[in-house]
Write a protein that holds these residues in place. Structure first.
Motif, mmCIF file in Angstrom:
data_model
loop_
_atom_site.group_PDB
_atom_site.id
_atom_site.type_symbol
_atom_site.label_atom_id
_atom_site.label_comp_id
_atom_site.label_asym_id
_atom_site.label_seq_id
_atom_site.Cartn_x
_atom_site.Cartn_y
_atom_site.Cartn_z
ATOM 1 N N LEU A 1 61.620 4.355 63.686
ATOM 2 C CA LEU A 1 62.158 3.559 64.784
ATOM 3 C C LEU A 1 61.214 2.412 65.148
ATOM 4 O O LEU A 1 60.129 2.626 65.671
ATOM 5 N N THR B 1 54.452 12.776 68.367
ATOM 6 C CA THR B 1 53.829 12.051 69.473
ATOM 7 C C THR B 1 52.484 12.685 69.809
ATOM 8 O O THR B 1 52.346 13.914 69.732
ATOM 9 N N TRP C 1 64.207 8.356 72.833
ATOM 10 C CA TRP C 1 64.150 9.211 71.646
ATOM 11 C C TRP C 1 63.279 10.438 71.900
ATOM 12 O O TRP C 1 63.533 11.508 71.343
ATOM 13 N N ALA D 1 60.161 15.049 67.368
ATOM 14 C CA ALA D 1 59.454 13.816 67.716
ATOM 15 C C ALA D 1 57.968 13.988 67.450
ATOM 16 O O ALA D 1 57.349 14.950 67.902
ATOM 17 N N GLY E 1 57.784 6.551 65.610
ATOM 18 C CA GLY E 1 57.985 5.268 66.253
ATOM 19 C C GLY E 1 57.023 4.190 65.792
ATOM 20 O O GLY E 1 56.261 4.364 64.836
ATOM 21 N N LEU F 1 57.220 6.330 69.909
ATOM 22 C CA LEU F 1 58.660 6.491 70.080
ATOM 23 C C LEU F 1 59.117 6.003 71.455
ATOM 24 O O LEU F 1 58.443 6.243 72.455
ATOM 25 N N GLU G 1 69.579 1.503 66.318
ATOM 26 C CA GLU G 1 69.214 2.748 67.006
ATOM 27 C C GLU G 1 70.465 3.528 67.409
ATOM 28 O O GLU G 1 70.502 4.762 67.323
ATOM 29 N N LEU H 1 61.159 12.187 63.754
ATOM 30 C CA LEU H 1 61.276 10.895 64.428
ATOM 31 C C LEU H 1 59.891 10.288 64.586
ATOM 32 O O LEU H 1 59.021 10.894 65.216
#
Length: 268
Positions: free
Chosen positions: A115, A187, A218, A185, A208, A214, A169, A206
């Protein structure tokens, strides 16, 4: 046809394809290097013109099939190429039109969602890891152009053979919602260390943008958040390294159950 001058209008038009706006306007993009051109051809992409420099070999010329050949001087090749030392062969290809409606996923797929990445080198490196890890789908939502010359170079051309799709997106979110995948995610503030999560069922990682990570939307959309432990001063790894760790951990877990009768866990 031979062109000597780097100021030739056709050379200028080819050099303009290094910019995303011009690629989208013309519907064309550049593929530098024999290996990358071969991989694009094997993937079925349409070759419009083959550019050959002074150091091109008969084997390079044999790549062309029925497409026209344009012979350029070294100076002209340098203007077209993004590389400091341009390769002797550059392919001009038609941009492919790919949509998510074409995607067919296997049971318990391994998906990577990127993303807003901003650096072509990172995207190219991630695609190499995705290829090595056997990813079933890569979604590139916003950010860097998938057909940037730097992405193609840093991916060594695997961008053409991978199931990789550009998407907005919104398109990516709708696609994932319809597949019922575990959204993970990555992170620095993740609640769990990345190897503590179960990736044996269908999963979508996911990741970012390099600087901001991110988007909050999201992070909320994900069912679980994982982090990579950092013991030094830096608070995060390069996004391409993070992607490789996540993908290969998923494959490690999946390899452990290949000869096991136990079904994959579905608990978060």
């Amino acid at each position: 046809m031979r062109i000597q001058s780097p100021a030739n209008p056709r050379v200028k038009a080819l050099a303009a394809l290094k910019e995303r706006k011009e690629r989208e306007r013309a519907g064309l993009f550049l593929v530098e290097g024999r290996r990358e051109v071969e991989r694009a051809l094997r993937a079925g992409l349409q070759l419009e013109t083959l550019l050959l420099g002074p150091k091109a070999t008969p084997e390079d010329q044999a790549l062309v099939g029925s497409a026209p050949i344009l012979e350029l001087s070294q100076e002209a090749m340098e203007r077209v190429s993004v590389r400091e030392n341009p390769p002797p062969v550059i392919g001009v290809f038609r941009l492919p039109h790919k949509t998510l409606k074409e995607v067919r996923l296997p049971q318990n797929p391994l998906v990577l969602v990127l993303l807003g990445l901003e650096k072509p080198g990172n995207l190219g490196a991630i695609l190499r890891s995705a290829d090595g890890a056997g990813v079933d789908l890569v979604l590139v939502a916003e950010g860097v152009d998938l057909y940037s010359p730097q992405v193609i170079r840093n991916s060594t051309g695997v961008v053409f053979s991978l199931p990789v799709y550009p998407a907005s997106e919104g398109e990516a979110a709708r696609f994932l919602e319809q597949r019922g995948l575990l959204l993970v995610a990555a992170t620095p503030k993740g609640e769990r260390i990345y190897w503590e999560e179960d990736y044996r069922r269908g999963v979508a990682f996911l990741l970012g943008a390099e600087d901001e990570g991110l988007p909050e939307a999201w992070l909320r959309r994900a069912q679980t958040r994982v982090r990579i432990p950092m013991r030094g001063v830096a608070d995060s790894l390069n996004v391409s390294v993070s992607a490789a760790l996540l993908l290969y951990e998923a494959q490690r877990q999946r390899s452990l159950i290949k000869n096991s009768s136990s079904p994959p866990s579905t608990s978060p």
